[in-house]
Design a protein around this motif. Structure first.
Motif, mmCIF file in Angstrom:
data_model
loop_
_atom_site.group_PDB
_atom_site.id
_atom_site.type_symbol
_atom_site.label_atom_id
_atom_site.label_comp_id
_atom_site.label_asym_id
_atom_site.label_seq_id
_atom_site.Cartn_x
_atom_site.Cartn_y
_atom_site.Cartn_z
ATOM 1 N N LYS A 133 36.853 -36.448 -17.798
ATOM 2 C CA LYS A 133 37.698 -37.280 -16.945
ATOM 3 C C LYS A 133 36.948 -38.560 -16.579
ATOM 4 O O LYS A 133 36.876 -38.940 -15.412
ATOM 5 N N ALA A 134 36.370 -39.202 -17.587
ATOM 6 C CA ALA A 134 35.637 -40.450 -17.381
ATOM 7 C C ALA A 134 35.649 -41.238 -18.676
ATOM 8 O O ALA A 134 35.974 -40.710 -19.746
ATOM 9 N N ASP A 135 35.292 -42.514 -18.575
ATOM 10 C CA ASP A 135 35.265 -43.361 -19.773
ATOM 11 C C ASP A 135 34.259 -42.868 -20.803
ATOM 12 O O ASP A 135 34.495 -42.949 -22.004
ATOM 13 N N GLU A 136 33.133 -42.377 -20.314
ATOM 14 C CA GLU A 136 32.049 -41.987 -21.228
ATOM 15 C C GLU A 136 31.387 -40.719 -20.718
ATOM 16 O O GLU A 136 31.442 -40.402 -19.521
ATOM 17 N N ILE A 137 30.771 -39.976 -21.630
ATOM 18 C CA ILE A 137 30.108 -38.715 -21.285
ATOM 19 C C ILE A 137 28.592 -38.859 -21.420
ATOM 20 O O ILE A 137 28.085 -39.673 -22.188
ATOM 21 N N ILE A 138 27.887 -38.065 -20.622
ATOM 22 C CA ILE A 138 26.437 -37.887 -20.758
ATOM 23 C C ILE A 138 26.230 -36.410 -21.048
ATOM 24 O O ILE A 138 26.597 -35.556 -20.234
ATOM 25 N N ILE A 139 25.673 -36.115 -22.196
ATOM 26 C CA ILE A 139 25.618 -34.731 -22.682
ATOM 27 C C ILE A 139 24.377 -34.026 -22.148
ATOM 28 O O ILE A 139 23.253 -34.516 -22.288
ATOM 29 N N VAL A 140 24.608 -32.881 -21.526
ATOM 30 C CA VAL A 140 23.539 -32.032 -21.009
ATOM 31 C C VAL A 140 23.350 -30.872 -21.989
ATOM 32 O O VAL A 140 24.305 -30.159 -22.299
ATOM 33 N N LYS A 141 22.138 -30.697 -22.474
ATOM 34 C CA LYS A 141 21.835 -29.613 -23.408
ATOM 35 C C LYS A 141 20.655 -28.818 -22.868
ATOM 36 O O LYS A 141 19.585 -29.379 -22.611
ATOM 37 N N GLN A 192 30.955 -52.404 -43.766
ATOM 38 C CA GLN A 192 31.885 -53.150 -42.910
ATOM 39 C C GLN A 192 31.053 -54.084 -42.047
ATOM 40 O O GLN A 192 30.048 -53.659 -41.460
ATOM 41 N N MET A 193 31.450 -55.334 -41.941
ATOM 42 C CA MET A 193 30.816 -56.292 -41.041
ATOM 43 C C MET A 193 31.810 -56.583 -39.924
ATOM 44 O O MET A 193 32.856 -57.195 -40.145
ATOM 45 N N ILE A 194 31.493 -56.124 -38.718
ATOM 46 C CA ILE A 194 32.465 -56.111 -37.630
ATOM 47 C C ILE A 194 31.965 -56.989 -36.483
ATOM 48 O O ILE A 194 30.872 -56.763 -35.961
ATOM 49 N N PRO A 195 32.742 -57.992 -36.049
ATOM 50 C CA PRO A 195 32.363 -58.753 -34.848
ATOM 51 C C PRO A 195 32.178 -57.800 -33.668
ATOM 52 O O PRO A 195 32.940 -56.848 -33.499
ATOM 53 N N TYR A 196 31.172 -58.065 -32.859
ATOM 54 C CA TYR A 196 30.813 -57.097 -31.819
ATOM 55 C C TYR A 196 30.724 -57.770 -30.456
ATOM 56 O O TYR A 196 30.215 -58.879 -30.326
ATOM 57 N N ALA A 197 31.218 -57.098 -29.448
ATOM 58 C CA ALA A 197 31.071 -57.535 -28.066
ATOM 59 C C ALA A 197 30.703 -56.320 -27.219
ATOM 60 O O ALA A 197 31.240 -55.220 -27.420
ATOM 61 N N ILE A 198 29.789 -56.513 -26.291
ATOM 62 C CA ILE A 198 29.364 -55.428 -25.410
ATOM 63 C C ILE A 198 30.446 -55.185 -24.358
ATOM 64 O O ILE A 198 30.948 -56.126 -23.749
ATOM 65 N N SER A 199 30.796 -53.934 -24.161
ATOM 66 C CA SER A 199 31.850 -53.577 -23.206
ATOM 67 C C SER A 199 31.254 -52.856 -21.997
ATOM 68 O O SER A 199 30.346 -52.025 -22.146
ATOM 69 N N GLU A 200 31.790 -53.158 -20.820
ATOM 70 C CA GLU A 200 31.360 -52.438 -19.620
ATOM 71 C C GLU A 200 32.132 -51.125 -19.524
ATOM 72 O O GLU A 200 33.308 -51.046 -19.887
ATOM 73 N N ILE A 201 31.464 -50.097 -19.037
ATOM 74 C CA ILE A 201 32.052 -48.762 -18.902
ATOM 75 C C ILE A 201 32.268 -48.478 -17.423
ATOM 76 O O ILE A 201 31.378 -48.709 -16.596
ATOM 77 N N ASN A 202 33.435 -47.969 -17.069
ATOM 78 C CA ASN A 202 33.781 -47.787 -15.654
ATOM 79 C C ASN A 202 33.062 -46.610 -15.009
ATOM 80 O O ASN A 202 32.582 -46.705 -13.882
ATOM 81 N N ASP A 203 33.031 -45.473 -15.706
ATOM 82 C CA ASP A 203 32.393 -44.301 -15.123
ATOM 83 C C ASP A 203 31.946 -43.342 -16.215
ATOM 84 O O ASP A 203 32.362 -43.441 -17.375
ATOM 85 N N PHE A 204 31.065 -42.400 -15.813
ATOM 86 C CA PHE A 204 30.448 -41.444 -16.720
ATOM 87 C C PHE A 204 30.583 -40.043 -16.135
ATOM 88 O O PHE A 204 30.669 -39.874 -14.922
ATOM 89 N N GLN A 205 30.573 -39.047 -17.021
ATOM 90 C CA GLN A 205 30.631 -37.657 -16.569
ATOM 91 C C GLN A 205 29.627 -36.827 -17.351
ATOM 92 O O GLN A 205 29.506 -36.960 -18.569
#
Length: 208
Positions: free
Chosen positions: A110-118, A70-83
């Motif tokens: 409860k956020a746009d994106e996660i940061i995984i702690v292992k 798949q060749m997909i047009p791409y744009a960088i998106s801003e993320i509001n918050d992380f958890q």
């Protein structure tokens, strides 16, 4: 059914970090006991892509060397918050097509994106490696779920350093950003560390 995939940056008809993407595909085949590989450069050339602009070339493949593109047009998106999300069992050593566990973690957050702690160490977001800023220098966790091609490239070129990063020492850093094959650290959004909504002193991180 495809088992693995690569997402490759294509900009103004040029392919980026091809050698590192090919190395990862080759290592995937070898790890699962398969001889040979698929040729990513040859696949790209066969597409006769002649459009300028930024695209993501997604190549899904299996160990029988079947693939689809798949060749997909791409744009960088801003993320509001992380958890911060704790998951001590998840293994994503290879770029598996099955991303259900990432999706499950994101649904519970409860956020746009996660940061995984292992094992009490910072690893990755659901789709990228991470960089953290201290002073004028940028660091990446020496723990990760997937050793991404952009991460390898920046380490090789000595633009970033590896360091141990835990939830407890996150406040030592002022900013962070996400990096992956589509986003290098020259043109990414840079976030203040306060964009992580559940730093340890402001609340426990989410156990999944």
């Amino acid at each position: 059914m495809s088992q693995f995939f690569e997402s490759i940056k294509i900009e103004d008809q040029k392919i980026f970090l091809l050698d590192l993407h090919q190395k990862r595909v080759n290592e995937t085949f070898a790890n699962f006991g398969k001889e040979g590989s698929i040729d990513l450069g040859k696949i790209f050339k066969s597409l006769n892509h002649d459009e300028d602009g930024l695209f993501k070339l997604r190549i899904s493949y299996d160990l029988d060397k079947s693939f689809r593109t798949q060749m997909i047009p791409y744009a960088i998106s801003e993320i509001n918050d992380f958890q911060l999300v704790e998951n001590n069992l998840y293994d994503y050593s290879f770029k598996f097509e099955d991303r259900k566990e990432f999706e499950r973690m994101k649904i519970k957050a409860k956020a746009d994106e996660i940061i995984i702690v292992k094992n009490n160490h910072i690893t990755d977001t659901s789709f990228s490696n991470l960089l953290f800023k201290k002073g004028k220098e940028w660091f990446t966790p020496n723990t990760f779920l997937l050793n991404g091609v952009q991460r390898q490239h920046l380490l090789k070129n000595k633009k970033i350093k590896e360091v141990e990063i835990t939830p407890q020492n996150l406040k030592q850093f002022s900013h962070f950003q996400i990096i992956n094959s589509m986003n290098d650290f020259d043109d990414m959004f840079i976030y203040p560390i306060s964009k992580i909504t559940n730093l340890p002193e402001s609340g426990e991180y989410l156990e999944i």
